[in-house]
Enzyme design. Structure first.
Site, mmCIF file in Angstrom:
data_model
loop_
_atom_site.group_PDB
_atom_site.id
_atom_site.type_symbol
_atom_site.label_atom_id
_atom_site.label_comp_id
_atom_site.label_asym_id
_atom_site.label_seq_id
_atom_site.Cartn_x
_atom_site.Cartn_y
_atom_site.Cartn_z
ATOM 1 N N HIS A 195 0.810 -1.209 0.000
ATOM 2 C CA HIS A 195 0.000 0.000 0.000
ATOM 3 C C HIS A 195 0.855 1.275 0.000
ATOM 4 O O HIS A 195 0.345 2.374 0.147
ATOM 5 C CB HIS A 195 -0.904 -0.015 1.248
ATOM 6 C CG HIS A 195 -2.130 0.822 1.141
ATOM 7 N ND1 HIS A 195 -2.444 1.805 2.051
ATOM 8 C CD2 HIS A 195 -3.140 0.830 0.231
ATOM 9 C CE1 HIS A 195 -3.588 2.371 1.727
ATOM 10 N NE2 HIS A 195 -4.033 1.794 0.617
ATOM 11 N N LYS B 166 2.866 4.514 -0.931
ATOM 12 C CA LYS B 166 2.764 5.542 -1.970
ATOM 13 C C LYS B 166 3.869 6.578 -1.732
ATOM 14 O O LYS B 166 3.781 7.393 -0.818
ATOM 15 C CB LYS B 166 1.403 6.261 -1.918
ATOM 16 C CG LYS B 166 0.228 5.395 -2.363
ATOM 17 C CD LYS B 166 -0.479 4.846 -1.197
ATOM 18 C CE LYS B 166 -1.871 4.423 -1.450
ATOM 19 N NZ LYS B 166 -2.304 3.316 -2.065
ATOM 20 N N ASP C 228 14.930 12.498 -8.170
ATOM 21 C CA ASP C 228 16.247 12.997 -7.761
ATOM 22 C C ASP C 228 16.250 13.246 -6.252
ATOM 23 O O ASP C 228 16.081 12.308 -5.485
ATOM 24 C CB ASP C 228 16.631 14.243 -8.557
ATOM 25 C CG ASP C 228 16.735 13.951 -10.054
ATOM 26 O OD1 ASP C 228 17.129 12.815 -10.397
ATOM 27 O OD2 ASP C 228 16.418 14.831 -10.871
#
Length: 432
Positions: free
Chosen positions: A87, A89, A94
């Site tokens: 799950h 995210k 960079d």
């Protein structure tokens, strides 16, 4: 406004990458079940990337070791992800990190409420999340330019090999990962820095620290930290917790009931603000299942006479869905309220202000987040008055589209519970 097509977006990315003169690498980590669903999936959308930049790009798909055998054979697509998923995210570019609870599907860019914080010029934090993505990818499937997926370590295959063997291998990789960053900052150092933030001679005004929750693989730093915050909240503290899917663990819930926080706000989705609202088939029962869980918990507030101190607030904005999640915590005397505007402002006249804490990332603080899924977020502790103001404003912008829940709320016609929703919610509560 027409919705953008993912295939167009990936082609634009490929065209831009072809123009790059400096070396680059692209690493993408997806959830296997979600990323493979349907004829047109994330896997098929990303194929141009693999075909044009196969040597400098990786697309990994994490497959839970818990979805195997008869379960894998009989559970239909979309429902197979109820077993547990990756799950996480996190979006790293960079030395810039975007941390959120949001996916990258179209609705998150149009009419789905979520949270996003950008960390710029923070190489250590970006290295951490890039390393995390690579670590999880090391025990995940790899997408090939043909569209097929391969698994490099057949002896620990997630659903053909030993589940215990897979979890031991994954735990070893994750422990080695966390050990690499322990050498930079220990938890003792972090606690010392937090206490120093509240002094005038402190070098820093903000502390950022990552938290992981992967209980199946023995990683529980997020659960431990959240437990500490919820259980030790003093009587002059204010706590707001947002979750897209309200189903707090019994442990978290009991801490909220028994802590001394002066005020607690729990932000959750109105049934109409859930992505599953009016979905076909069994999925259409999901909003009422969460409403039923909310009703059970609200009755406990009344039983323990906590309904004034702890507020339930449901988010609803017409034609929008709610996916926000996170925590805001501060001492009441460190901020003051402008009652006319119902907003909170940092006390510009205080020489020393108490730290404000927020948590942002993927966890929903529910049973799935704690016991099943792989989650990542960061804690931000700050005495920077501008940042405190921005974080409280972020919370207030979410609150302005909420209404306070009471017992009558659950009598609304649209919340009538069918027998099968009641039965599934009662018997499979830990799946939500």
């Amino acid at each position: 406004m027409s919705k953008p097509k993912p295939s167009v977006d990936i082609q634009v990315i490929c065209d831009n990458l072809k123009k790059k003169e400096k070396p680059f690498e692209v690493n993408i980590l997806l959830e296997y079940t979600r990323g493979s669903r349907g004829a047109k999936s994330s896997r098929t959308v990303l194929l141009p990337l693999k075909k044009h930049f196969g040597s400098t790009s990786t697309v990994a798909l994490f497959h839970t070791p818990n979805l195997r055998g008869i379960l894998k054979a009989i559970i239909p697509p979309r429902f197979d992800e109820t077993v547990n998923v990756s799950h996480v995210k996190a979006y790293v570019f960079d030395d810039t990190l975007i941390l959120s609870g949001a996916n990258l599907s179209v609705d998150y860019f149009t009419n789905r409420q979520d949270r996003y914080i950008i960390f710029r010029n923070n190489k250590i934090l970006c290295d951490y999340f890039q390393d995390l993505i690579k670590t999880i990818s090391s025990f995940s499937f790899a997408l090939q330019s043909s569209g097929d997926v391969t698994f490099a370590l057949p002896h620990i295959h997630p659903y053909k090999g030993s589940k215990n063997g897979f979890n031991k291998f994954a735990n070893k990789q994750l422990c080695e990962f966390t050990e690499r960053y322990k050498s930079q900052y220990s938890i003792t150092d972090a606690i010392k820095l937090i206490t120093q933030l509240n002094t005038l001679n402190s070098t820093y005004d903000t502390l950022i620290f990552p938290l992981l929750q992967m209980k199946n693989m023995g990683i529980t730093t997020d659960e431990k930290f959240t437990t500490n915050v919820l259980s030790t909240a003093p009587n002059n503290s204010n706590l707001t917790l947002a979750t897209a899917y309200f189903n707090l663990t019994d442990n978290y819930w009991n801490m909220l009931l028994n802590n001394h926080a002066q005020g607690v706000k729990l932000i959750m989705a109105h049934p109409k603000a859930m992505g599953f609202y009016k979905a076909p088939g069994l999925a259409g029962g999901v909003p009422n299942a969460y409403s039923l869980i909310s009703k059970w918990r609200y009755r406990e507030l009344i039983r323990y006479n906590q309904y004034e101190r702890i507020q339930f607030l449901e988010f609803y904005r017409e034609k929008w869905t709610f996916h926000g999640k996170g925590l805001w915590f501060y001492l009441q005397d460190s901020l003051y309220q402008n009652k006319n505007k119902n907003t909170f402002y940092s006390n510009d006249y205080a020489d020393i202000c108490s730290p404000l804490l927020t948590l942002i990332g993927s966890p929903n603080f529910g049973k799935r987040s704690v016991y099943r899924d792989m989650e990542a977020q960061v804690g931000i502790v700050t005495v920077n008055k501008k940042l405190q103001f921005d974080l409280i404003q972020e919370r207030n912008n979410m609150l302005k589209d909420t209404t306070v829940v009471n017992l009558e709320t659950f009598d609304e016609e649209e919340r009538k519970i069918s027998w099968w929703v009641y039965l599934i919610t009662k018997c499979m509560n830990d799946q939500f």
